[in-house]
Each structure stands twice: as C-alpha cells, then as structure tokens.
Design an enzyme around this catalytic site. Sequence first.
Site, mmCIF file in Angstrom:
data_model
loop_
_atom_site.group_PDB
_atom_site.id
_atom_site.type_symbol
_atom_site.label_atom_id
_atom_site.label_comp_id
_atom_site.label_asym_id
_atom_site.label_seq_id
_atom_site.Cartn_x
_atom_site.Cartn_y
_atom_site.Cartn_z
ATOM 1 N N GLU A 36 -10.987 -11.203 -4.438
ATOM 2 C CA GLU A 36 -9.551 -11.070 -4.139
ATOM 3 C C GLU A 36 -9.032 -12.236 -3.321
ATOM 4 O O GLU A 36 -7.906 -12.213 -2.850
ATOM 5 C CB GLU A 36 -9.240 -9.719 -3.478
ATOM 6 C CG GLU A 36 -10.069 -9.367 -2.284
ATOM 7 C CD GLU A 36 -9.726 -7.993 -1.729
ATOM 8 O OE1 GLU A 36 -8.701 -7.412 -2.111
ATOM 9 O OE2 GLU A 36 -10.481 -7.509 -0.866
ATOM 10 N N CYS A 79 -9.639 -3.689 -10.009
ATOM 11 C CA CYS A 79 -9.141 -2.497 -9.316
ATOM 12 C C CYS A 79 -7.776 -2.730 -8.664
ATOM 13 O O CYS A 79 -7.242 -1.854 -7.999
ATOM 14 C CB CYS A 79 -10.153 -1.980 -8.294
ATOM 15 S SG CYS A 79 -10.473 -3.153 -6.979
ATOM 16 N N ASP A 89 -4.433 -8.700 -3.938
ATOM 17 C CA ASP A 89 -4.584 -9.768 -2.951
ATOM 18 C C ASP A 89 -4.799 -11.121 -3.618
ATOM 19 O O ASP A 89 -4.302 -12.140 -3.137
ATOM 20 C CB ASP A 89 -5.750 -9.459 -2.008
ATOM 21 C CG ASP A 89 -5.324 -8.475 -0.927
ATOM 22 O OD1 ASP A 89 -4.204 -8.634 -0.404
ATOM 23 O OD2 ASP A 89 -6.078 -7.545 -0.624
ATOM 24 N N HIS A 112 0.813 -1.217 0.000
ATOM 25 C CA HIS A 112 0.000 0.000 0.000
ATOM 26 C C HIS A 112 0.846 1.267 0.000
ATOM 27 O O HIS A 112 0.397 2.325 -0.421
ATOM 28 C CB HIS A 112 -1.004 -0.021 1.156
ATOM 29 C CG HIS A 112 -2.167 -0.909 0.839
ATOM 30 N ND1 HIS A 112 -2.257 -2.194 1.302
ATOM 31 C CD2 HIS A 112 -3.235 -0.708 0.032
ATOM 32 C CE1 HIS A 112 -3.351 -2.743 0.812
ATOM 33 N NE2 HIS A 112 -3.968 -1.875 0.045
HETATM 34 C C1 PEP Z 1 -6.507 -5.556 -4.278
HETATM 35 O O1 PEP Z 1 -6.282 -6.374 -3.391
HETATM 36 O O2 PEP Z 1 -6.225 -5.741 -5.476
HETATM 37 C C2 PEP Z 1 -7.147 -4.269 -3.955
HETATM 38 C C3 PEP Z 1 -7.479 -3.421 -4.894
HETATM 39 O O3 PEP Z 1 -7.296 -3.956 -2.634
HETATM 40 P P1 PEP Z 1 -6.074 -3.429 -1.745
HETATM 41 O O4 PEP Z 1 -4.910 -3.167 -2.651
HETATM 42 O O5 PEP Z 1 -6.517 -2.194 -1.045
HETATM 43 O O6 PEP Z 1 -5.835 -4.588 -0.825
HETATM 44 MG MG MG Z 2 -7.189 -6.102 -1.452
#
Ligand code: PEP
Ligand code: MG
Length: 592
Positions: free
Chosen positions: A442, A513, A466, A200
């Site tokens: 995910e 996403c 994920d 992140h």
């Molecule tokens: C993902 O896991 O691809 C996602 C978009 O959620 P995050 O990156 O916030 O875990």
């Molecule tokens: Mg995620």
Amino acid sequence: MAERLHTGEKILRGIPVSAGVCRGKILVLDKSRHAVERRTLTDPEIPAELNRFQQALVKTREQLQEVQRQLTQSLGPGQASIFDAHLLVLEDPSVIDEVVRVIQQEKVNAEDAFHRVTDRYIGALAKVEDEYLRERATDMRDVSGRVMNNLLGLNEHLDLAHLTEPCIIIAHDLTPSKTAQLDRKNVLGFATDIGSRTSHTAIMARSLRIPAIVGLKNASEVLESGEYALLDGFNGHIVVNPTDQTLFEYGQLVRKQVSLEEKLRDALNQHAVTLDNHRLFISANIEQAGDIESVRNSGAEGVGLFRTEYLFLNRDHPPTEEEQYQAYRQVAAALKPSPVVIRTMDLGGDKLLTSLGIPPEMNPFLGWRAIRYCLQEEDIFRAQLRAILRASVEGNLKIMYPMISGLDELNQANAFVAQSKNELRKEGVAFDDNIELGAMIETPSAAVIADALAKRVQFFSLGTNDLIQYTLAVDRMNEKIAHLYEPTHPAIVRLIKTTVVAARTQKVWVSVCGEMAGDPTLVPLLMGLGVDELSAAPALLPQLKYLVRRLKLADAQELAKFALECESATEILERSTALAQRAAPSLFDTKK
Ligand code: PEP
Ligand code: MG
C-alpha cells in the site's frame, strides 16, 4: 452547494459511498449554528433557568480543561494554550452578565438568550480589522457551540448511541470511531461535509450497510435538524422536502435494487468462475468479530482483511492479549476452514486513538502509524501476535502487516512473529507453526520492491486505498481533491502489475483488499492484471461474484494489456467500465 428547485425541493450533491435509499428526519450534529427555540418563562421558572445556564458553563469548562490536559500530555503546554483563549471566552463577564440579564428581563430560556448574545458578539468581532480580534470570533464560535451542546443536552456520544427516533445523520465529519458507534436501528443513513470514497468513515458505512454520502462540503451548514429528506446513497444526492414525483422515482430505484438483489442471491453460493473457466477468490473485509454473520450471508470464501484496529477504538486501554485472543478465536472457529487474514493493527491516519498516546501529527497519514507504531511499541505488537498465534489452532488464520514501506520493517515484523512463536513454544502453548505471513502493498515503495518482499512472505494484499493516496499524493480524506484520486491512473495500473509479476516469480498469492476490489467497474481491470483474490465489504460481494461469472478472463487480459500501455486514467476507466457494463448491465441500473 445546495440547489433549490421551484418545486420546493433542495438538492445537495456529494460522493456516494454506501448504496441504498432512505428517507426521514434529519439530525444535524456539531452544529455551531443551532436551531434554537424560544421559550417564555414564568417568574418562578427563572432561577432554575439561571442555574441551568451556570451548569452548562461549568460543564463546558470541565470539558475544555480535559481537552487541554490531554493536549498538554501529548503535545506540551504550547499547543494546549489555545484552550486558555477558549477558557477566557467562557469566563468573559460581559457575555455572561448579558445572558443573565436577557433571561431575567425578557423571561426567555437560556438557549435563546445565549444564542442571541453570542451571535451578536461573534458578528461584531468577525467584522473588525484587527486580526487578533477576528480570531477571537472563531474562539467564541467554538466555545459557544460547546455551551449550546451542553444546554441542549447534545452530547455527541449520546446522540449516536442513544437516538430516540429514526433519523438521517448529517455532520461536518464523522470519525471512523464515531461511525462504528452508530445506533443502526435508528440511523437511516448519514452524510458528511468532508471525506471521500476511501475514508474509513465511508468504508464503515458500507460495512454497516447504512446508505451514506460524503464530501457534501456544506451540508451541515445549510441543513437543519427536523427537515425531512431523502438520501440516495447510489448517486450521492440528498433531496430535502422531496416532492411526490421524486418519491415515486426513488420508489422505482429501490424496486430495481430489490429485484437485483434477488438475481444476486443465485450467485451467492457459487464460485466466482469466469465464462472461460478462471477462478477468482472473493473474500470479505471485516472490522469486528461481530461481522461473522454478514460474512456468512455474503457468499465470502474467507476474510481477506480483518481491520483489527477497531478493537482498539472507543476505549481507554488497549485490549489485552486475552481479549484479542477471544475475538480472533471466534472468527477463526466460525469460518474454518476458510482463511481469515488478520491484519495487525493499523492505527493512525484517520483512525486515531489518544488513549494509546498517539499524539496529533502534522501529516498523520505519513506519520507514526500501523507497523511503524507496532515495531516501536513492542508490548502492544507482541500481545497482538501472541493472541493471533494462540487463536491460529482454532481455524485457518494468516497474519498480515499494514503499511510496509521497506524491507527492514518486514524483516523486523517477521522476527517478532518468530520470537512470539518461541515464547509460546516454551510456555507449551499450541499454535499453527505454518501460519502464513503477508504484507500489504500500500506504499509505492513496497510495490517497487515487491520482488524483495515476495521472498519473505506467502501472500500480498494490495491496499489500493493507501497505494493511490501515496502514489498520487492525494489525501484520501479530502473531498476537494477527490477528482484527482484516480484508481485507474496509469501509475497505479503499473504498480499493481509490478506487484503481480514479482508475486508470480515467488509463487506468492495476490489479493486486493482496498476499495477498488469492491467496485464492479474496476473488477475487469484487476482480474486482467492477474490478481488472485478480491476482498471487499460483505454487502458488495454478491455483485462481484455475479459479475465475474459473466466475464471472460481473455477480455480482461486484453483490457489490462491496453491499460498498461495507455496514458489516460479516464480511458482506462471507460474501457473497464464498458466491459463490466456489457457483461452485467443490471448492476448499473441504480445509477441515475
Ligand atoms: C488500503 O489502504 O487499501 C486498505 C485496505 O487499508 P485501510 O483502508 O484500512 O487503510
Ligand atoms: Mg491502508
């Protein structure tokens, strides 16, 4: 590993995570091996220096006691007892007396005295056979780092929020919450020892448009504050003491980027329609209501992912329903009629929040996070759902649940929404009764049972960050195994296909996403697999539109067909990259 060239340049290579080039002075955070200046004191200055040293010890003791108190609350006294050892080190009279003596006799500043004395102790302890004593060296290193921070007035929080001059931040790690606090005016770029493309911290860097590199392994050890460096976020290089020739080459790279950005501007307000007339939706991922402006400037057709957990970070109490309502209302109203997908909070994993009582866990990514947390902490979940529902009359909001791993979770989450709607109805509060509900796909289990999930939602969003880590059992944070984190692994390709097929049967919309969506080399593959929408950091959207407008769906479908039969992640990646490169070569000009 730093590579030293005969030109005097030093080059470190890591994982590029946020595009751009910057140059400037380095500031190394959390450095246990601080660069310490020696200052000679006059006799009258000595008492004040001794006092300063005592104050730093007192402050360190208070900080340690506070950490200990928090740990005792969350994990019990057993785990917190490690800080007893740290406190003992801090009170060790032999060290303290010696530092005092050096300050008095050698008439030097406290930093210098403390550094030299503790360095000697740590060196001696690290060499002994006895394991117990060797561990004390680690304790001492940790404690002396804290004391040194206090002597130097280096409070991490202060460093990041109130930098006095532009610099490149180097740190062993920057948590997502620390990254969110970066003073963008003065942070030219940053680099960390650990992390990977989908941590992140990396995602935040792209969102803030700060050039960044992660996974440098030991940059915070080998670099010193004050050194002059160039950071290349396109290729993942840090060049310390760059020569004129290097600066010239990078000047050219930056010029290429500028001319590319001009080209991309044309695609900004056009739809992402392929040469054979297939439309893909392009949306933005955001972390806060303040990102609205960059969404507007990116050509986004909506928000495909609002990571609401950032509203919960860097604060002592969770945001109230009213506060959340204001944030969601603002985004909904500003972007209407475009859709805005509000993901219910996804704390846990690398986004930790001690004030919400999420204790440290052995496997935080497999632990009490996201929807699992929300389904148990009902008040928090309800407040968020009510806030989203109330805001839904102001625009086109949708609700999405993170980390769904089974049908029960989805049913329970939907029941919470139905309950919240009932409450609001009774209270006479308006909301959009047709608000769409969606599940993130995910976890591998969610992808495999996508047919069942699809009957209960209106849309899916593939959280590939994920999905990849859980399917391949590769921690998305760990730079040591970053080479195993393969978005084009056949298992991932097949899970995406399974999801799309299940969605089609129930006429459910499919977005992506995760960071795959923002990677031009993977766009042909995702498009060919049949997803409807790509959602990525606003900075990445112009190039996605530019690329899609130069591709053919038929070619992408042929590629997907090949990928579904192929056994090699590398071959799939090569084919997808080749297709993207052929369609839009200028997108790849900034690679060295
Ligand atoms: C993902 O896991 O691809 C996602 C978009 O959620 P995050 O990156 O916030 O875990
Ligand atoms: Mg995620």
